[in-house]
Design a protein around this motif. Structure first.
Motif, PDB file in Angstrom:
ATOM      1  N   VAL A 172       0.719   0.768  -6.517  1.00 20.87           N
ATOM      2  CA  VAL A 172       0.470   1.510  -5.394  1.00 20.87           C
ATOM      3  C   VAL A 172      -1.240   1.913  -5.740  1.00 20.87           C
ATOM      4  O   VAL A 172      -1.542   2.340  -6.673  1.00 20.87           O
ATOM      5  CB  VAL A 172       1.160   2.896  -5.297  1.00 20.87           C
ATOM      6  CG1 VAL A 172       0.490   3.709  -4.400  1.00 20.87           C
ATOM      7  CG2 VAL A 172       2.521   2.646  -4.847  1.00 20.87           C
ATOM      8  N   ASP A 173      -2.049   1.555  -4.688  1.00 20.90           N
ATOM      9  CA  ASP A 173      -3.058   1.823  -4.445  1.00 20.90           C
ATOM     10  C   ASP A 173      -3.382   2.860  -3.284  1.00 20.90           C
ATOM     11  O   ASP A 173      -3.223   2.572  -2.010  1.00 20.90           O
ATOM     12  CB  ASP A 173      -4.059   0.706  -4.176  1.00 20.90           C
ATOM     13  CG  ASP A 173      -5.565   1.072  -4.170  1.00 20.90           C
ATOM     14  OD1 ASP A 173      -6.006   2.265  -4.231  1.00 20.90           O
ATOM     15  OD2 ASP A 173      -6.429   0.066  -4.038  1.00 20.90           O
ATOM     16  N   ARG A 174      -3.696   4.296  -3.820  1.00 22.73           N
ATOM     17  CA  ARG A 174      -4.065   5.242  -2.780  1.00 22.73           C
ATOM     18  C   ARG A 174      -5.495   5.660  -2.720  1.00 22.73           C
ATOM     19  O   ARG A 174      -5.981   6.378  -3.895  1.00 22.73           O
ATOM     20  CB  ARG A 174      -3.046   6.260  -2.833  1.00 22.73           C
ATOM     21  CG  ARG A 174      -3.060   7.402  -1.706  1.00 22.73           C
ATOM     22  CD  ARG A 174      -3.948   8.600  -2.023  1.00 22.73           C
ATOM     23  NE  ARG A 174      -3.508   9.327  -3.061  1.00 22.73           N
ATOM     24  CZ  ARG A 174      -3.979   9.570  -4.215  1.00 22.73           C
ATOM     25  NH1 ARG A 174      -4.959   8.842  -4.404  1.00 22.73           N
ATOM     26  NH2 ARG A 174      -3.396  10.404  -5.007  1.00 22.73           N
ATOM     27  N   SER A 175      -6.147   5.771  -1.569  1.00 23.76           N
ATOM     28  CA  SER A 175      -7.569   6.314  -1.581  1.00 23.76           C
ATOM     29  C   SER A 175      -7.585   7.363  -0.707  1.00 23.76           C
ATOM     30  O   SER A 175      -6.850   7.308   0.476  1.00 23.76           O
ATOM     31  CB  SER A 175      -8.561   5.257  -1.539  1.00 23.76           C
ATOM     32  OG  SER A 175      -8.367   4.699  -0.016  1.00 23.76           O
ATOM     33  N   ILE A 176      -8.309   8.423  -0.775  1.00 22.19           N
ATOM     34  CA  ILE A 176      -8.711   9.620   0.190  1.00 22.19           C
ATOM     35  C   ILE A 176     -10.056   9.614   0.268  1.00 22.19           C
ATOM     36  O   ILE A 176     -10.826   9.718  -0.493  1.00 22.19           O
ATOM     37  CB  ILE A 176      -7.878  10.987  -0.309  1.00 22.19           C
ATOM     38  CG1 ILE A 176      -6.564  10.802  -0.836  1.00 22.19           C
ATOM     39  CG2 ILE A 176      -8.245  11.851   0.922  1.00 22.19           C
ATOM     40  CD1 ILE A 176      -6.027  12.171  -1.389  1.00 22.19           C
ATOM     41  N   SER A 177     -10.192   9.623   1.675  1.00 25.03           N
ATOM     42  CA  SER A 177     -11.749   9.694   2.111  1.00 25.03           C
ATOM     43  C   SER A 177     -11.860  11.310   2.785  1.00 25.03           C
ATOM     44  O   SER A 177     -11.341  11.462   3.787  1.00 25.03           O
ATOM     45  CB  SER A 177     -12.048   8.826   3.375  1.00 25.03           C
ATOM     46  OG  SER A 177     -13.330   8.901   3.678  1.00 25.03           O
ATOM     47  N   PHE A 178     -12.924  11.912   2.277  1.00 26.04           N
ATOM     48  CA  PHE A 178     -13.311  13.097   2.780  1.00 26.04           C
ATOM     49  C   PHE A 178     -14.610  13.252   3.401  1.00 26.04           C
ATOM     50  O   PHE A 178     -15.743  12.728   2.600  1.00 26.04           O
ATOM     51  CB  PHE A 178     -13.066  14.136   1.687  1.00 26.04           C
ATOM     52  CG  PHE A 178     -11.992  14.592   1.030  1.00 26.04           C
ATOM     53  CD1 PHE A 178     -11.079  15.320   1.438  1.00 26.04           C
ATOM     54  CD2 PHE A 178     -11.797  13.711  -0.155  1.00 26.04           C
ATOM     55  CE1 PHE A 178      -9.980  15.752   0.637  1.00 26.04           C
ATOM     56  CE2 PHE A 178     -10.445  14.124  -0.804  1.00 26.04           C
ATOM     57  CZ  PHE A 178      -9.421  14.875  -0.337  1.00 26.04           C
ATOM     58  N   PRO A 179     -14.776  13.328   4.998  1.00 24.93           N
ATOM     59  CA  PRO A 179     -16.054  13.400   5.227  1.00 24.93           C
ATOM     60  C   PRO A 179     -16.949  14.516   4.821  1.00 24.93           C
ATOM     61  O   PRO A 179     -18.139  14.202   4.634  1.00 24.93           O
ATOM     62  CB  PRO A 179     -15.940  13.328   6.886  1.00 24.93           C
ATOM     63  CG  PRO A 179     -14.412  13.275   7.130  1.00 24.93           C
ATOM     64  CD  PRO A 179     -13.486  13.353   5.706  1.00 24.93           C
ATOM     65  N   ASP A 200      -6.813   6.381  -6.871  1.00 26.10           N
ATOM     66  CA  ASP A 200      -5.687   6.437  -7.883  1.00 26.10           C
ATOM     67  C   ASP A 200      -4.804   5.062  -7.665  1.00 26.10           C
ATOM     68  O   ASP A 200      -4.523   4.704  -6.535  1.00 26.10           O
ATOM     69  CB  ASP A 200      -5.001   7.533  -8.033  1.00 26.10           C
ATOM     70  CG  ASP A 200      -5.881   8.868  -8.367  1.00 26.10           C
ATOM     71  OD1 ASP A 200      -6.322   9.008  -9.587  1.00 26.10           O
ATOM     72  OD2 ASP A 200      -5.713   9.548  -7.467  1.00 26.10           O
ATOM     73  N   MET A 201      -4.528   4.655  -8.702  1.00 26.96           N
ATOM     74  CA  MET A 201      -3.707   3.344  -8.983  1.00 26.96           C
ATOM     75  C   MET A 201      -2.657   3.675  -9.905  1.00 26.96           C
ATOM     76  O   MET A 201      -2.619   3.958 -11.162  1.00 26.96           O
ATOM     77  CB  MET A 201      -4.465   1.961  -8.864  1.00 26.96           C
ATOM     78  CG  MET A 201      -5.379   1.770  -8.047  1.00 26.96           C
ATOM     79  SD  MET A 201      -6.464  -0.046  -8.457  1.00 26.96           S
ATOM     80  CE  MET A 201      -7.688   0.277  -7.176  1.00 26.96           C
ATOM     81  N   TRP A 202      -1.177   3.385  -9.445  1.00 26.23           N
ATOM     82  CA  TRP A 202      -0.091   3.502 -10.366  1.00 26.23           C
ATOM     83  C   TRP A 202       0.625   2.168 -10.317  1.00 26.23           C
ATOM     84  O   TRP A 202       0.600   1.552  -9.406  1.00 26.23           O
ATOM     85  CB  TRP A 202       0.717   4.442  -9.591  1.00 26.23           C
ATOM     86  CG  TRP A 202       0.085   5.844  -9.725  1.00 26.23           C
ATOM     87  CD1 TRP A 202       0.102   6.845 -10.913  1.00 26.23           C
ATOM     88  CD2 TRP A 202      -0.418   6.524  -8.728  1.00 26.23           C
ATOM     89  NE1 TRP A 202      -0.417   7.990 -10.073  1.00 26.23           N
ATOM     90  CE2 TRP A 202      -0.663   7.699  -9.065  1.00 26.23           C
ATOM     91  CE3 TRP A 202      -0.853   6.080  -7.286  1.00 26.23           C
ATOM     92  CZ2 TRP A 202      -1.438   8.553  -8.203  1.00 26.23           C
ATOM     93  CZ3 TRP A 202      -1.445   7.080  -6.470  1.00 26.23           C
ATOM     94  CH2 TRP A 202      -1.685   8.365  -6.765  1.00 26.23           C
ATOM     95  N   ASP A 203       1.195   1.967 -11.452  1.00 25.49           N
ATOM     96  CA  ASP A 203       2.351   0.946 -11.404  1.00 25.49           C
ATOM     97  C   ASP A 203       3.605   1.800 -10.753  1.00 25.49           C
ATOM     98  O   ASP A 203       3.618   2.967 -10.702  1.00 25.49           O
ATOM     99  CB  ASP A 203       2.910   0.782 -12.919  1.00 25.49           C
ATOM    100  CG  ASP A 203       1.831  -0.021 -13.800  1.00 25.49           C
ATOM    101  OD1 ASP A 203       0.897  -0.540 -13.110  1.00 25.49           O
ATOM    102  OD2 ASP A 203       1.637   0.109 -14.856  1.00 25.49           O
ATOM    103  N   ALA A 204       4.384   0.939 -10.124  1.00 28.15           N
ATOM    104  CA  ALA A 204       5.427   1.491  -9.119  1.00 28.15           C
ATOM    105  C   ALA A 204       6.627   0.726  -9.177  1.00 28.15           C
ATOM    106  O   ALA A 204       6.656  -0.484  -9.475  1.00 28.15           O
ATOM    107  CB  ALA A 204       4.990   1.545  -7.731  1.00 28.15           C
TER     108      ALA A 204
END
Lengths: 209, 211
Positions: A172-179, A200-204
């Motif tokens: 899993v690759d999850r990114s968050i963008s905050f303006p 962040d990236m996790w094994d899943a």
């Protein structure tokens, strides 16, 4: 018509060369088979249920600490050991070439105070969600969640590309963008300002229901 | 080979036709002078924001306007009226920085720069004080931003004896520049200052100075 030295003028020769070149390119495969104009379909195998539980494992050490990347530190509740309920909607040919649209069915409680303003699934098991926090004026952020597999694409005897996503480890690759991260209380430790992206990236592991 | 209907003839036969030509030329010149003058320059646009001429304003720079601001930052709200090769800061070479105050008096509305449906004219500044450059001479106006352009000073100014392209522009993002700065909301006013290739943008407050 007579030309000097029995040759047409230079401008006419140049025009003929350019017109010939244009004709050759316009009618060649280069113009009609450019990848963007003709993406090759990849059929997804290995999913037999529309619902599944995804559990985040260890942070993926191969990608942790990439240059310039900061961790989201669980701002959205996603941390190792957390499980998410996912929904898969087949948007392809169910019999011969399934393709799926991904949806996170239940968001972590850390996002319970946030209002989802848009939720857009894109190809490749990705979903992009925009959030606002009404109790924190100006706090807006965008989460991009992607489920990925180490599986290799194969070609079947009909020429279709096939990808069995459960045949190899999942990530899993999850990114968050905050303006403007300073408007989201406590985000990223509360010490940073400005436009920030974290990831962040996790094994899943995926367990079908 | 030159050719003109108004050339004089060179021989006797040509002299009579030369007179006719001169007569025709005279008639043509008089007629063309009487025709309406076609000025293709567009007329000045309507005011971007109604502001009286001769009013004096004080502008205080609060903080840089960017994603780190305490104000809501929306890059699309910044009028795209200046093209600069870089976005590097001018490093307060003219003394302008957080907390700085400058004043100006409103002059005429700027002449039209861009003739589109949203073209508008802002008040040009005169008697500018609090800015560490010499006034130099007037440079062409920039485009107005509908409902946002409040006032502008566009000069070939003097900085340490050298000419410098200098633009000092005040915009009211919500149509009125007079409010207070409210955290997490759009600022009432922003100031863009360009000096040659560098540029800074600040959150600002604007107050009219009563005589």
């Amino acid at each position: 018509m007579k030309w000097q030295n029995n040759l047409p003028p230079t401008w006419l020769r140049a025009a003929v060369v350019m017109a010939t070149g244009y004709f050759l390119i316009a009618t060649s495969d280069v113009a009609t088979s450019w990848p963007e104009n003709n993406p090759k379909l990849t059929c997804i195998d290995g999913i037999s249920s529309p619902n599944a539980t995804l559990t985040l494992g260890a942070l993926n050490t191969a990608t942790t600490g990439r240059l310039g990347m900061v961790s989201c530190n669980g701002y959205d509740g996603l941390l190792s050991g957390v499980s998410l309920k996912l929904g898969f909607t087949n948007v392809g040919d169910a019999d011969n070439c399934p393709q799926y649209s991904l949806k996170i069915e239940q968001l972590p409680p850390e996002l319970s105070g946030a209002v989802l303003s848009s939720n857009e699934a894109s190809g490749g098991f990705s979903v992009t969600m925009d959030f606002d926090r009404p109790d924190e004026v100006g706090c807006h952020f965008q989460i991009r969640f992607t489920l990925d597999s180490d599986a290799k694409t194969t070609t079947d005897n009909t020429g279709l590309n096939r990808l069995d996503i459960t045949s190899a480890p999942l990530h899993v690759d999850r990114s968050i963008s905050f303006p403007q991260v300073q408007f989201c209380n406590g985000a990223l430790g509360g010490q940073v300002r400005g436009q920030i992206n974290c990831e962040d990236m996790w094994d899943a592991t995926l367990v079908e229901q | 080979m030159k050719s003109s209907i108004c050339r004089h003839g060179r021989n006797a036969d040509a002299q009579s036709s030369g007179k006719i030509q001169r007569l025709l030329c005279t008639v043509g010149l008089v007629a063309s002078a009487c025709l309406a003058y076609d000025d293709s320059t567009p007329p000045p646009g309507p005011p971007c924001i109604d502001v009286a001429e001769g009013a004096r304003f004080s502008v205080q720079l609060v903080e840089p306007y960017d994603a780190s601001s305490n104000s809501l930052f929306d890059a699309q709200q910044i009028p795209d009226v200046i093209a600069t090769p870089t976005h590097s800061s001018c490093q307060a070479q003219d003394g302008l920085g957080n907390g700085s105050v400058f004043e100006f008096t409103t002059d005429r509305y700027s002449p039209a720069y861009y003739s589109g449906p949203q073209s508008c004219s802002y008040r040009e500044m005169e008697f500018v004080s609090g800015v560490g450059v010499g006034a130099g001479h007037y440079d062409s106006a920039v485009a107005g931003a509908w409902g946002k352009s409040f006032a502008g000073w566009t000069r070939i100014a003097r900085l340490a004896g050298q000419p410098v392209l200098y633009r000092l522009l005040v915009f009211a993002l919500s149509g009125s520049p007079y409010g207070a700065v409210i955290p997490r909301a759009l600022p009432p006013a922003i100031v863009i200052r360009q000096m040659n290739d560098c540029i800074d943008v600040w959150v600002a407050t604007v107050q009219e100075v009563k005589p």
